[in-house]
Design an enzyme around this catalytic site. Structure first.
Site, PDB file in Angstrom:
ATOM      1  N   CYS A   6       0.954  -1.161   0.063  1.00 41.69           N
ATOM      2  CA  CYS A   6      -0.077   0.186  -0.068  1.00 41.69           C
ATOM      3  C   CYS A   6       0.967   1.143   0.036  1.00 41.69           C
ATOM      4  CB  CYS A   6      -1.003  -0.005   1.392  1.00 41.69           C
ATOM      5  SG  CYS A   6      -1.874   1.479   1.345  1.00 41.69           S
ATOM      6  N   CYS A  52      -0.372   4.038   2.141  1.00 38.30           N
ATOM      7  CA  CYS A  52       0.016   3.777   3.521  1.00 38.30           C
ATOM      8  C   CYS A  52       1.297   4.207   3.888  1.00 38.30           C
ATOM      9  CB  CYS A  52      -0.544   2.674   4.069  1.00 38.30           C
ATOM     10  SG  CYS A  52      -1.927   1.731   3.347  1.00 38.30           S
ATOM     11  N   ASP A  53       2.230   3.782   3.067  1.00 35.12           N
ATOM     12  CA  ASP A  53       3.651   3.612   3.765  1.00 35.12           C
ATOM     13  C   ASP A  53       4.471   4.341   2.889  1.00 35.12           C
ATOM     14  OD1 ASP A  53       2.964   1.579   5.438  1.00 35.12           O
ATOM     15  OD2 ASP A  53       2.858   0.172   4.158  1.00 35.12           O
TER      16      ASP A  53
END
Ligand code: NDP
Length: 315
Positions: free
Chosen positions: A136, A139-140
């Protein structure tokens, strides 16, 4: 704990689950919805959604899902945090076990559990989980500002992730196993026009290395029948190679295809179990779009209402 009874249980909180909740709520079915593993579904980990009708300027995935959630609540859906861990669909009422130990007995069930990101299956993906391996980017990606990253895959997700990462990272490699991208033309053009992105066609990632986290990827290039192995230093390794439908607990009862997608009657969300419907990505190997998921959630709720009505269970 005594079993709880309901007429309509929805599992999953992506566009399919929430849309089913809106329709079921408006039809007075007093639905209960369990949000599942990833509240809001896959769209909460995407960036901009540009192709959902009604948003000419685009909308963030999180905002879109929050709007759908509020709309479902407005019509009385009981939205709960929790994951369905087991299902008994052998007879009605169907019994669904939630991870807090509660068992819900339901007359109709709408399965909208979506699909989860796939991994390549390399041991190193486990070894470096949370230490440079991610599925992701949104997300990261933040952790890789001014660093070098690689994204595996050649579809729309891979292109989207590569473009997102290009906005943060110093350099992005797109590792594609074929000699072409499967992504839509517009995404291909954007990736190819981005000077931070280098596409490595006919490449496979076969391992990762690094002392305290990912420091590089072992690559296998297959050019014209000849194989070449080499190492590419990177700081982050992102998977974007598709998804696996979350159908395991239902698979003993409903028909699934070879990949695990729930098979429904053509053009309907009806599974082979009466009163059990499947909507969204868990039953859609072809389109997998937010709008098609929402549409199938709508159909599932309409079918649930019809089923309850025909069974004399509406009031
Ligand atoms: P896709 O299935 O479309 O693409 C998966 C990609 O990963 C392919 O390039 C595939 O390669 C590659 N791949 C699969 N397995 C491996 C493996 N073991 N090793 C290396 N590469 C592998 O999945 P997506 O998640 O990209 O997209 C799913 C759906 O969602 C599509 O319909 C897409 O259009 C849609 N989507 C739309 C978006 C948008 O419109 N904004 C954004 C994101 C997704 P190969 O081609 O060789 O099979």
């Amino acid at each position: 704990m005594e079993n709880e009874k309901t007429k309509c249980l929805i599992i999953g909180s992506g566009p399919a689950g929430y849309t089913a909740a809106i329709y079921a709520g408006r039809a007075n079915l007093s639905p209960i919805l369990y949000e599942g593993l990833q509240p809001g579904g896959q769209l909460t980990i995407t960036t901009e959604v540009e192709n959902f009708p009604g948003y000419p300027q685009g909308v963030s995935g999180t905002d879109l899902m929050e709007d759908l959630r509020m709309q479902a609540m407005r019509f009385g859906c009981d939205i709960r945090t929790g994951i369905a861990t087991a299902a008994d669909l052998s007879k009605r009422p169907y019994r669904i076990t939630i991870d807090d130990g509660r068992i819900i007995e339901t007359e109709t069930l709408i399965i909208a559990t979506g699909a989860t990101a796939k991994y390549l299956g390399l041991e190193d993906e486990q070894k470096y989980a949370g230490m440079g391996v991610s599925a992701c980017a949104t997300c990261d990606g933040f952790f890789y500002r001014n660093k070098t990253v690689a994204v595996v895959g050649g579809g729309d997700t891979a292109c989207e992730e590569a473009l997102y990462l290009a906005g943060l990272a110093k350099e992005v490699y797109l590792i594609v196993r074929k000699d072409y991208l499967r992504a839509s033309k517009i995404m291909q053009q954007r990736v190819m026009g981005n000077e931070k992105i280098t596409i490595l066609f006919k490449h496979n990632a076969v391992g990762l290395y690094g002392e305290n986290g990912v420091e590089g990827v072992h690559l296998l290039e297959n050019a014209g029948g000849e194989e070449r192995r080499y190492d590419l230093p990177i700081d982050g390794f992102f998977l974007a190679i598709g998804h696996k439908p979350n159908s395991e607990i239902f698979a003993p009862y409903v028909e699934t295809d070879a990949t695990g997608y729930i098979v429904t009657e053509p053009n309907t969300p009806k599974t082979c179990v009466p009163g059990v419907f499947a909507a969204g990505d868990v039953a859609d190997p072809i389109y997998r779009q937010a709008i098609t998921a929402a549409a199938s959630g709508c159909k599932a709720a309409i079918e649930a209402e019809r089923f309850l009505s025909e069974a004399g269970l509406l009031h």
